[in-house]
Design a protein around this motif. Structure first.
Motif, PDB file in Angstrom:
ATOM      1  N   LYS A   5       0.845  -1.225   0.152  1.00 32.11           N
ATOM      2  CA  LYS A   5       0.001  -0.091  -0.097  1.00 32.11           C
ATOM      3  C   LYS A   5       0.820   1.318  -0.007  1.00 32.11           C
ATOM      4  CE  LYS A   5      -3.547   2.490   2.752  1.00 32.11           C
ATOM      5  NZ  LYS A   5      -4.315   2.476   4.024  1.00 32.11           N
ATOM      6  N   THR A   6       0.766   2.214  -0.925  1.00 33.51           N
ATOM      7  CA  THR A   6       1.515   3.388  -1.135  1.00 33.51           C
ATOM      8  C   THR A   6       0.719   4.450   0.050  1.00 33.51           C
ATOM      9  OG1 THR A   6       2.357   3.060  -3.427  1.00 33.51           O
ATOM     10  CG2 THR A   6       2.291   5.269  -2.559  1.00 33.51           C
ATOM     11  N   LEU A   7       1.586   4.885   0.903  1.00 29.45           N
ATOM     12  CA  LEU A   7       1.081   5.833   1.730  1.00 29.45           C
ATOM     13  C   LEU A   7       1.295   7.248   1.293  1.00 29.45           C
ATOM     14  CD1 LEU A   7       2.298   4.397   5.236  1.00 29.45           C
ATOM     15  CD2 LEU A   7       0.095   3.977   3.920  1.00 29.45           C
ATOM     16  N   PHE A   8       2.512   7.508   0.688  1.00 30.73           N
ATOM     17  CA  PHE A   8       2.853   8.851   0.002  1.00 30.73           C
ATOM     18  C   PHE A   8       3.837   8.641  -1.230  1.00 30.73           C
ATOM     19  CE2 PHE A   8       6.087  12.132  -0.104  1.00 30.73           C
ATOM     20  CZ  PHE A   8       5.265  13.068  -0.218  1.00 30.73           C
ATOM     21  N   ARG A   9       3.884   9.290  -2.044  1.00 33.95           N
ATOM     22  CA  ARG A   9       4.588   9.542  -3.186  1.00 33.95           C
ATOM     23  C   ARG A   9       4.715  11.176  -3.473  1.00 33.95           C
ATOM     24  NH1 ARG A   9       1.688  11.559  -5.959  1.00 33.95           N
ATOM     25  NH2 ARG A   9       0.209  10.746  -7.610  1.00 33.95           N
ATOM     26  N   GLY A  10       5.910  11.624  -3.609  1.00 34.07           N
ATOM     27  CA  GLY A  10       6.249  13.010  -3.968  1.00 34.07           C
ATOM     28  C   GLY A  10       7.601  13.466  -4.340  1.00 34.07           C
ATOM     29  N   CYS A  52      10.514  10.805  -3.178  1.00 40.17           N
ATOM     30  CA  CYS A  52      10.406  10.158  -1.968  1.00 40.17           C
ATOM     31  C   CYS A  52       8.940   9.416  -1.970  1.00 40.17           C
ATOM     32  CB  CYS A  52      10.199  10.821  -0.635  1.00 40.17           C
ATOM     33  SG  CYS A  52       9.757  10.021   0.853  1.00 40.17           S
ATOM     34  N   ALA A  53       9.179   8.197  -1.765  1.00 38.15           N
ATOM     35  CA  ALA A  53       7.938   7.051  -1.654  1.00 38.15           C
ATOM     36  C   ALA A  53       7.736   6.439  -0.405  1.00 38.15           C
ATOM     37  CB  ALA A  53       7.995   6.045  -3.078  1.00 38.15           C
ATOM     38  N   VAL A  54       6.582   6.316   0.155  1.00 40.36           N
ATOM     39  CA  VAL A  54       6.484   5.552   1.611  1.00 40.36           C
ATOM     40  C   VAL A  54       5.303   4.687   1.208  1.00 40.36           C
ATOM     41  CG1 VAL A  54       5.909   5.675   3.953  1.00 40.36           C
ATOM     42  CG2 VAL A  54       6.944   7.734   2.799  1.00 40.36           C
ATOM     43  N   GLN A  55       5.856   3.157   1.458  1.00 41.37           N
ATOM     44  CA  GLN A  55       4.978   1.912   1.296  1.00 41.37           C
ATOM     45  C   GLN A  55       4.717   1.278   2.528  1.00 41.37           C
ATOM     46  OE1 GLN A  55       7.150   0.216  -2.003  1.00 41.37           O
ATOM     47  NE2 GLN A  55       6.039   1.017  -3.202  1.00 41.37           N
ATOM     48  N   GLN A  56       3.682   0.566   2.545  1.00 42.40           N
ATOM     49  CA  GLN A  56       3.508  -0.023   3.808  1.00 42.40           C
ATOM     50  C   GLN A  56       3.270  -1.641   3.182  1.00 42.40           C
ATOM     51  OE1 GLN A  56       0.378   0.872   6.631  1.00 42.40           O
ATOM     52  NE2 GLN A  56       2.284   1.056   8.196  1.00 42.40           N
ATOM     53  N   ALA A  57       3.744  -2.646   3.838  1.00 39.50           N
ATOM     54  CA  ALA A  57       3.671  -4.163   3.252  1.00 39.50           C
ATOM     55  C   ALA A  57       4.115  -5.150   4.336  1.00 39.50           C
ATOM     56  CB  ALA A  57       4.556  -4.259   1.999  1.00 39.50           C
TER      57      ALA A  57
END
Length: 90
Positions: free
Chosen positions: A36-41, A51-56
């Motif tokens: 799941k992508t929480l942020f990308r910017g 920066c990309a933040v993912q949860q898995a």
């Protein structure tokens, strides 16, 4: 679960990269393995930095990255610039 923070540089404009990252194909690939992508910017100071933040589940995001480097490179992600930081809940 694990939260992974990715920072990397692009060889294409962010608007071009994000169209691919947000595409239905990539979204399906991510969801099929529980990412799941929480942020990308894009950086406010450098339009080539992302920066990309993912949860898995633990290890899943990094395995997907390792298994798909050529496709990821084709989207404009400069593989050699990637810094990966993973965080766990415990």
């Amino acid at each position: 679960m694990e939260t992974t923070v990715w920072t990397f540089n692009l060889s294409v404009p962010f608007t071009e990269w994000v169209k691919i990252y947000d595409s239905e194909d990539v979204s399906k690939m991510h969801s099929s393995v529980g990412i799941k992508t929480l942020f990308r910017g894009v950086s406010k100071n450098d339009e080539s930095k992302v920066c990309a933040v993912q949860q898995a589940p633990v290890g899943v995001a990094q395995k997907l990255f390792e298994d798909n480097k050529e496709m990821i490179r084709g989207a404009g992600h400069i593989i050699e610039s990637t810094v990966i930081t993973a965080y766990s809940e415990n």
